[in-house]
Design a protein around this motif. Structure first.
Motif, short mmCIF file in Angstrom:
data_model
loop_
_atom_site.label_atom_id
_atom_site.label_comp_id
_atom_site.label_asym_id
_atom_site.label_seq_id
_atom_site.Cartn_x
_atom_site.Cartn_y
_atom_site.Cartn_z
N ASN A 1 0.10 2.09 4.56
CA ASN A 1 0.18 1.33 3.31
C ASN A 1 -0.07 2.23 2.11
N LEU A 2 -1.08 3.08 2.20
CA LEU A 2 -1.39 3.99 1.10
C LEU A 2 -0.24 4.95 0.84
N ARG A 3 0.33 5.49 1.89
CA ARG A 3 1.44 6.43 1.73
C ARG A 3 2.66 5.75 1.12
N PHE A 4 2.90 4.50 1.50
CA PHE A 4 4.03 3.77 0.92
C PHE A 4 3.83 3.58 -0.58
N ILE A 5 2.63 3.19 -0.98
CA ILE A 5 2.36 2.99 -2.41
C ILE A 5 2.54 4.29 -3.17
N ARG A 6 2.05 5.37 -2.62
CA ARG A 6 2.17 6.67 -3.29
C ARG A 6 3.63 7.14 -3.34
N GLU A 7 4.31 7.09 -2.21
CA GLU A 7 5.65 7.67 -2.12
C GLU A 7 6.72 6.76 -2.74
N CYS A 8 6.60 5.47 -2.57
CA CYS A 8 7.68 4.57 -2.99
C CYS A 8 7.43 3.90 -4.34
N LEU B 1 4.72 5.11 -6.79
CA LEU B 1 4.21 6.00 -7.83
C LEU B 1 5.10 7.22 -8.07
N LYS B 2 5.44 7.93 -7.00
CA LYS B 2 6.17 9.20 -7.18
C LYS B 2 7.52 9.06 -7.88
N PRO B 3 8.30 7.99 -7.62
CA PRO B 3 9.58 7.88 -8.34
C PRO B 3 9.43 7.76 -9.85
N MET B 4 8.25 7.31 -10.32
CA MET B 4 8.04 7.12 -11.75
C MET B 4 7.26 8.26 -12.39
N SER B 5 6.36 8.89 -11.63
CA SER B 5 5.49 9.91 -12.23
C SER B 5 4.83 10.74 -11.15
N GLN C 1 3.49 -3.27 -8.29
CA GLN C 1 4.71 -3.55 -7.54
C GLN C 1 5.86 -3.95 -8.46
N ARG C 2 5.57 -4.80 -9.45
CA ARG C 2 6.64 -5.48 -10.19
C ARG C 2 7.01 -4.82 -11.51
N LEU C 3 6.13 -3.98 -12.05
CA LEU C 3 6.38 -3.39 -13.37
C LEU C 3 6.32 -1.86 -13.27
N PRO C 4 7.42 -1.22 -12.94
CA PRO C 4 7.42 0.25 -12.76
C PRO C 4 6.96 1.01 -13.99
N GLY C 5 7.15 0.45 -15.17
CA GLY C 5 6.73 1.15 -16.38
C GLY C 5 5.24 1.33 -16.51
#
Length: 325
Positions: free
Chosen positions: A30-37, A39-43, A227-231
């Protein structure tokens, strides 16, 4: 059990027929998914704070805290000194720990005396003054996060007192402001419009106006907002994820399939019986059998005393042999 475990000559009682299983591997996934999917695509510079208050919501702080750090979590969030001390014992002194509420003075004093290294929350000028005095008494510069109210109404500086925040930033040398955060009341609601408006208002009042220096890292997002607000996952920001890391949904859209619950509760089947149509069962006789020629009913030996709420009567679900019932 900890008491008995320290007594090697004594035998532990037999295991209960009810077991709570925490899947540590799923926690890491779960932690890796949050980080990789998320957070990383945005920053590459957005910090991940994981909420571990209340013994990691009952999942076990001693097991989860070290795993969170090994998986690359930047900050661990707590509420009490007991959990902060458990993290220090499990992870050492270098891990960042922040308190997600305004502490009592005696709590802050205890944390300072015992070198717990807790970054404290400040939501009003009186709290800032009190923490400044405590920090000065102990000869330290206390790291703090400003709590800025954006509609929750629970605590925090209001938009009408920006001068108080500027005073905290400029007139208390014993306090180091390292972050500013807010907590959206409806990030998990069906409509995101209130949360978007709250974000615009927050940025206008606190960020664009220059009240918050660029060195202060802003944290807008809980699990739903993350989850819902990438910005809200951008450079110089921090997200606080609680429910999502445990695979739990509080509202709004479903979680991605890879974010799965890490806790399961298992028991045995104590009895199987078959009832004709029209038979009432359970407290209040609220369940009525309807199936023909009979309804098969399993009795599971778990109830209110074990933490299973009566409110789940006629609505709870179990999985038996891979089948959801």
């Amino acid at each position: 059990l900890l008491y008995w475990a320290r007594k090697p000559k004594r035998r532990l009682l037999p295991s209960s027929h009810i077991k709570v299983i925490v899947d540590l591997g799923q926690f890491v996934r779960n932690l890796r998914f949050i980080r990789e999917c998320w957070l990383k695509p945005m920053s590459s510079n957005c910090l991940l704070c994981v909420v571990l208050k209340s013994n990691a919501y009952g999942h076990g702080i001693h097991a989860l805290a070290p795993l969170a750090i090994k998986t690359g979590v930047d900050v661990l969030a707590i509420a009490t000194n007991e959990v902060a001390m458990a993290i220090r014992h499990a992870c050492g002194a270098s891990v960042r720990v922040m308190r997600l509420r305004v502490a009592l003075e005696e709590e802050v004093r205890y944390a300072l005396v015992h070198d717990l290294g807790v970054e404290e929350m400040v939501g009003c000028l009186n709290t800032a003054r009190a923490l400044s005095v405590l920090a000065h008494e102990h000869g330290v510069v206390l790291r703090i996060h400003l709590n800025l109210d954006s509609g929750m109404g629970r605590m925090g500086f209001l938009a009408s007192v920006t001068h108080d925040v500027q005073q905290v930033l400029n007139e208390y040398p014993d306090l180091e402001v390292v972050g500013a955060l807010t907590h959206y009341p409806s990030a998990d609601a069906d409509s995101l419009e209130p949360t978007r408006k709250a974000t615009e208002r927050f940025r206008r009042v606190w960020v664009d106006s220059g009240v918050l220096p660029k060195r202060v890292r802003v944290g807008y997002a809980n699990s739903s907002a993350t989850q819902r607000l990438p910005g809200l996952r951008g450079d110089g920001m921090m997200v606080r994820c609680g429910a999502a890391v445990y695979g739990c949904r509080t509202g709004g859209p479903e979680l991605p399939p890879k974010l799965r619950p890490i806790m399961s509760v298992t028991t045995i089947i104590a009895r199987i019986a078959e009832y004709e149509p029209g038979v009432t069962l359970g407290y209040g006789s609220t369940f009525v059998t309807t199936k023909k020629p009979h309804t098969r009913v399993c009795t599971l030996p778990i109830g209110f005393a074990d933490g299973y709420p009566r409110s789940l009567a006629n609505s709870g679900e179990v999985v038996i042999g891979g089948r959801r019932c």
